[in-house]
Design a protein around this motif. Structure first.
Motif, PDB file in Angstrom:
ATOM      1  N   LEU A   1     -27.589  24.827 -47.025  1.00 10.19           N
ATOM      2  CA  LEU A   1     -28.696  23.887 -46.862  1.00 10.19           C
ATOM      3  C   LEU A   1     -29.392  24.162 -45.538  1.00 10.19           C
ATOM      4  N   GLU A   2     -30.724  24.265 -45.595  1.00  9.74           N
ATOM      5  CA  GLU A   2     -31.516  24.533 -44.386  1.00  9.74           C
ATOM      6  C   GLU A   2     -32.313  23.294 -44.030  1.00  9.74           C
ATOM      7  N   SER A   3     -32.442  23.020 -42.715  1.00  5.71           N
ATOM      8  CA  SER A   3     -33.176  21.834 -42.305  1.00  5.71           C
ATOM      9  C   SER A   3     -33.787  22.045 -40.921  1.00  5.71           C
ATOM     10  N   ASP A   4     -34.408  20.965 -40.406  1.00  2.00           N
ATOM     11  CA  ASP A   4     -35.033  20.972 -39.076  1.00  2.00           C
ATOM     12  C   ASP A   4     -34.540  19.735 -38.333  1.00  2.00           C
ATOM     13  N   VAL A   5     -34.047  19.940 -37.143  1.00  2.65           N
ATOM     14  CA  VAL A   5     -33.418  18.856 -36.395  1.00  2.65           C
ATOM     15  C   VAL A   5     -34.256  18.504 -35.172  1.00  2.65           C
ATOM     16  N   ARG A   6     -34.438  17.187 -34.970  1.00  2.00           N
ATOM     17  CA  ARG A   6     -35.096  16.662 -33.776  1.00  2.00           C
ATOM     18  C   ARG A   6     -34.219  15.545 -33.195  1.00  2.00           C
ATOM     19  N   ILE A   7     -34.501  15.174 -31.943  1.00  2.00           N
ATOM     20  CA  ILE A   7     -33.684  14.173 -31.249  1.00  2.00           C
ATOM     21  C   ILE A   7     -34.533  12.930 -30.992  1.00  2.00           C
ATOM     22  N   SER A   8     -34.070  11.776 -31.457  1.00  2.00           N
ATOM     23  CA  SER A   8     -34.799  10.533 -31.201  1.00  2.00           C
ATOM     24  C   SER A   8     -34.684  10.152 -29.723  1.00  2.00           C
ATOM     25  N   TYR A   9     -35.480   9.177 -29.346  1.00  2.00           N
ATOM     26  CA  TYR A   9     -35.504   8.785 -27.924  1.00  2.00           C
ATOM     27  C   TYR A   9     -34.176   8.179 -27.482  1.00  2.00           C
ATOM     28  N   ASP A  10     -33.427   7.630 -28.464  1.00  2.00           N
ATOM     29  CA  ASP A  10     -32.140   7.023 -28.125  1.00  2.00           C
ATOM     30  C   ASP A  10     -30.968   7.890 -28.585  1.00  2.00           C
ATOM     31  N   SER A  11     -31.177   9.224 -28.588  1.00  2.00           N
ATOM     32  CA  SER A  11     -30.088  10.202 -28.699  1.00  2.00           C
ATOM     33  C   SER A  11     -29.505  10.355 -30.101  1.00  2.00           C
ATOM     34  N   VAL A  12     -30.316  10.192 -31.135  1.00  2.00           N
ATOM     35  CA  VAL A  12     -29.832  10.387 -32.501  1.00  2.00           C
ATOM     36  C   VAL A  12     -30.526  11.611 -33.100  1.00  2.00           C
ATOM     37  N   PRO A  13     -29.777  12.671 -33.440  1.00  2.00           N
ATOM     38  CA  PRO A  13     -30.390  13.821 -34.123  1.00  2.00           C
ATOM     39  C   PRO A  13     -30.775  13.428 -35.566  1.00  2.00           C
ATOM     40  N   PHE A  14     -32.027  13.677 -35.943  1.00  2.00           N
ATOM     41  CA  PHE A  14     -32.498  13.358 -37.294  1.00  2.00           C
ATOM     42  C   PHE A  14     -33.257  14.551 -37.858  1.00  2.00           C
ATOM     43  N   LEU A  15     -33.578  14.478 -39.146  1.00  2.00           N
ATOM     44  CA  LEU A  15     -34.144  15.626 -39.860  1.00  2.00           C
ATOM     45  C   LEU A  15     -35.637  15.417 -40.112  1.00  2.00           C
ATOM     46  N   LEU A  16     -36.457  16.307 -39.572  1.00  2.00           N
ATOM     47  CA  LEU A  16     -37.911  16.236 -39.754  1.00  2.00           C
ATOM     48  C   LEU A  16     -38.497  17.591 -39.371  1.00  2.00           C
ATOM     49  N   HIS A  17     -39.459  18.056 -40.165  1.00  2.00           N
ATOM     50  CA  HIS A  17     -40.073  19.354 -39.867  1.00  2.00           C
ATOM     51  C   HIS A  17     -41.255  19.227 -38.925  1.00  2.00           C
ATOM     52  N   ASP A  18     -42.213  18.352 -39.228  1.00  2.00           N
ATOM     53  CA  ASP A  18     -43.433  18.251 -38.435  1.00  2.00           C
ATOM     54  C   ASP A  18     -43.163  17.584 -37.085  1.00  2.00           C
ATOM     55  N   HIS A  19     -44.127  17.755 -36.164  1.00  3.34           N
ATOM     56  CA  HIS A  19     -43.998  17.111 -34.854  1.00  3.34           C
ATOM     57  C   HIS A  19     -44.183  15.603 -34.938  1.00  3.34           C
ATOM     58  N   ASP A  20     -44.920  15.139 -35.955  1.00  2.17           N
ATOM     59  CA  ASP A  20     -45.171  13.702 -36.093  1.00  2.17           C
ATOM     60  C   ASP A  20     -44.772  13.248 -37.498  1.00  2.17           C
ATOM     61  N   PHE A  21     -44.920  11.931 -37.728  1.00  5.14           N
ATOM     62  CA  PHE A  21     -44.505  11.344 -39.009  1.00  5.14           C
ATOM     63  C   PHE A  21     -45.643  11.248 -40.022  1.00  5.14           C
ATOM     64  N   LYS A  22     -46.825  11.724 -39.685  1.00  6.62           N
ATOM     65  CA  LYS A  22     -48.011  11.443 -40.489  1.00  6.62           C
ATOM     66  C   LYS A  22     -47.897  11.950 -41.926  1.00  6.62           C
ATOM     67  N   ARG A  23     -47.428  13.193 -42.103  1.00 10.60           N
ATOM     68  CA  ARG A  23     -47.460  13.802 -43.436  1.00 10.60           C
ATOM     69  C   ARG A  23     -46.370  13.281 -44.354  1.00 10.60           C
ATOM     70  N   THR A  24     -45.178  13.058 -43.830  1.00 10.52           N
ATOM     71  CA  THR A  24     -44.024  12.821 -44.702  1.00 10.52           C
ATOM     72  C   THR A  24     -43.468  11.401 -44.626  1.00 10.52           C
ATOM     73  N   THR A  25     -44.187  10.475 -44.018  1.00 10.01           N
ATOM     74  CA  THR A  25     -43.730   9.077 -44.007  1.00 10.01           C
ATOM     75  C   THR A  25     -44.925   8.154 -44.203  1.00 10.01           C
ATOM     76  N   ASP A  26     -44.649   6.848 -44.195  1.00  9.46           N
ATOM     77  CA  ASP A  26     -45.708   5.840 -44.350  1.00  9.46           C
ATOM     78  C   ASP A  26     -46.133   5.242 -43.015  1.00  9.46           C
ATOM     79  N   ILE A  27     -46.010   6.004 -41.934  1.00 15.66           N
ATOM     80  CA  ILE A  27     -46.310   5.446 -40.617  1.00 15.66           C
ATOM     81  C   ILE A  27     -47.771   5.015 -40.488  1.00 15.66           C
ATOM     82  N   ARG A  28     -48.668   5.628 -41.259  1.00 21.49           N
ATOM     83  CA  ARG A  28     -50.082   5.230 -41.188  1.00 21.49           C
ATOM     84  C   ARG A  28     -50.295   3.809 -41.694  1.00 21.49           C
TER      85      ARG A  28
END
Length: 513
Positions: free
Chosen positions: A230-257
């Motif tokens: 399994l291949e993925s992309d890992v980023r670190i939240s501001y409170d030290s939790v590694p999570f999975l997301l490819h883009d730099h922002d949440f615009k494309r793959t979430t409902d943040i808008r």
């Protein structure tokens, strides 16, 4: 036609093109398919004009092209040249895809070119015989018109020159095509016993054609379709939790808008996990359908996709440990002023070790702090990029993760000779997967895991003996057909009486002289 051919051959990159266009326009759409349709229409239009023009000339009519067609032809030509220039400047590595396609399709292009030469032999032979008939007629008439002897000799020279200009290039191209197979070295032309095992699969962000990318549903679908890893992309939240997301922002793959429109373009690493975990990561998938001609989901899968959330790295590790799947990921450096800007590697290693996953299931790809990673987790399998062999040997790296276009350069022969395990990314088309299989590549990263897993034998594979038989058969049949066409036209010249035949010759040839 060149532009259309280039775009068709780069179809493996359509998702990447649509994604890059989305970053510019903010609108997700199948822009790649729009361009494909546009190039197809323009090619059909210009080809139709070309054929009609050829037929008019064949009948001895003058061409009166309407001013609308003149303007459109100029615009089409300017557009094609401009887009090819853009490809050369901004997307230069995509030309390597054409080289890869020739490695596998060259035998079939040879067949297509031979077929085209057979078709062209009809007008070429007809024209050459007409020129020969006109020349013979003028030679016969020369004794009766001695005063025009000098002038007629000049016309005979021009007729002979026209025959050479038309016939010689045709013969040269035909001979080149007959010898072309000697220069074809395709990995898919080999003996069956030399064919390597079928490459295994890494699900690129899971199985993004069957579930929202980088969600647990997507990874579960990849496991269901037989993924080796399994291949993925890992980023670190501001409170030290590694999570999975490819883009730099949440615009494309979430409902943040819909949740916080003003924060849609903010870097994802500046949000806390408490907020990230509330975002919906599945509705966009059902709405945008990121891949063209995706298979429809069942009602149960639709409901499941609609409720997907962004997962932690720990969730992926638990699934991989349960299913005994390998994990490989890209690790993004947090932006400046992030609390883990300089310690993110140590945080991720700590999370992996705490998950109790078997160390050998981790393919460690990030090139940061490798010495620390080796010290803390000696069981991780170190994965490099396309580094020189000396560097790989020095760092004791036996696995490399490589862009599939690098296969163009000698098929990565030196790395295979050094027993380096090779994984190619991202391979979605069956012909590319077949090329990787014939090139003895060990594994590929793919979005299209279901389709590729159903391939049980490389496409376009043939043995050298079979290819030699096809080559000689095609060349032999084409030579007989072309000779028969020339002979038919040649004998037709003799079947006519002198006066009838040469009157027709003069009427046909006069405008060209």
């Amino acid at each position: 036609m060149i532009l259309l051919f280039v775009w068709v051959e780069t179809s493996n990159e359509y998702f990447g093109f649509d994604w890059a266009t989305y970053l510019t326009t903010g609108i997700w759409f199948y822009w790649s398919i729009v361009l494909l349709s546009l190039f197809g229409i323009l090619t059909a239009y210009t080809s139709l004009l070309l054929v009609l023009g050829f037929l008019l000339v064949w009948e001895g009519n003058k061409l009166y092209l309407h001013w609308c067609h003149k303007i459109l032809i100029l615009l089409v030509t300017a557009l094609a040249i401009t887009l090819l220039w853009v490809l050369c400047k901004l997307w230069r590595d995509k030309w390597l895809i054409l080289g890869l396609s020739l490695k596998i399709f060259a035998p079939y292009w040879h067949l297509a070119c031979i077929t085209l030469m057979i078709i062209l032999s009809w007008p070429v032979s007809y024209y050459l015989v007409q020129l020969e008939g006109e020349a013979r007629y003028r030679r016969c008439m020369m004794p009766y018109y001695e005063r025009e002897k000098t002038k007629r000799c000049h016309i005979l020279t021009r007729l002979k020159a026209l025959q050479i200009v038309v016939g010689l290039p045709f013969v040269i191209v035909l001979l080149f095509l007959y010898m072309m197979p000697l220069g074809i070295h395709s990995p898919c032309i080999q003996d069956k016993e030399n064919l390597g095992p079928k490459p295994t699969f890494f699900g690129h962000r899971g199985a993004p054609m069957f579930g929202p990318e980088n969600t647990m549903m997507s990874f579960e679908k990849a496991v269901e379709h037989g993924a080796h890893g399994l291949e993925s992309d890992v980023r670190i939240s501001y409170d030290s939790v590694p999570f999975l997301l490819h883009d730099h922002d949440f615009k494309r793959t979430t409902d943040i808008r819909e949740v916080i429109p003003s924060a849609a373009l903010n870097r994802s690493e500046f949000f806390t996990w408490d907020f990230i975990s509330t975002l919906n990561a599945g509705i966009w998938f059902l709405k945008d359908k990121p891949f063209y001609r995706m298979e429809p989901l069942s009602e149960a899968d639709n409901d499941k996709a609609r409720n997907q959330k962004i997962p932690k790295l720990r969730d992926l590790l638990d699934l991989a440990q349960k299913e005994k799947k390998y994990v490989i990921f890209d690790l993004t450096t947090p932006p400046p002023k992030h609390p883990h800007r300089n310690t993110f590697v140590r945080l991720v290693v700590s999370v992996i070790l705490d998950s109790k996953i078997e160390p050998h299931l981790i393919f460690w790809l990030p090139n940061f702090d490798r010495d620390y990673v080796r010290y803390m987790a000696p069981g991780f399998q170190q994965v490099g990029r396309l580094y020189p062999l000396d560097q790989l040997s020095k760092e004791n790296i036996r696995i490399i993760n490589v862009d599939y276009k690098e296969l163009f350069y000698s098929g990565l022969r030196d790395y295979k000779a050094a027993n380096i395990t090779i994984n190619l990314y991202v391979v979605n088309k069956p012909w590319l997967f077949s090329l990787a299989w014939c090139s003895r590549i060990h594994s590929v990263t793919t979005d299209n895991i279901k389709l590729l897993s159903e391939i049980d034998h490389p496409h376009f594979f043939m043995t050298p003996r079979y290819y030699m038989f096809i080559w000689l058969l095609i060349d032999g049949i084409s030579a007989i057909l072309i000779f028969a066409i020339f002979y038919f036209h040649w004998m037709g010249m003799y079947r006519c009486t002198c006066c009838r035949h040469f009157c027709h010759q003069k009427a046909f040839i006069a405008p060209h002289l």
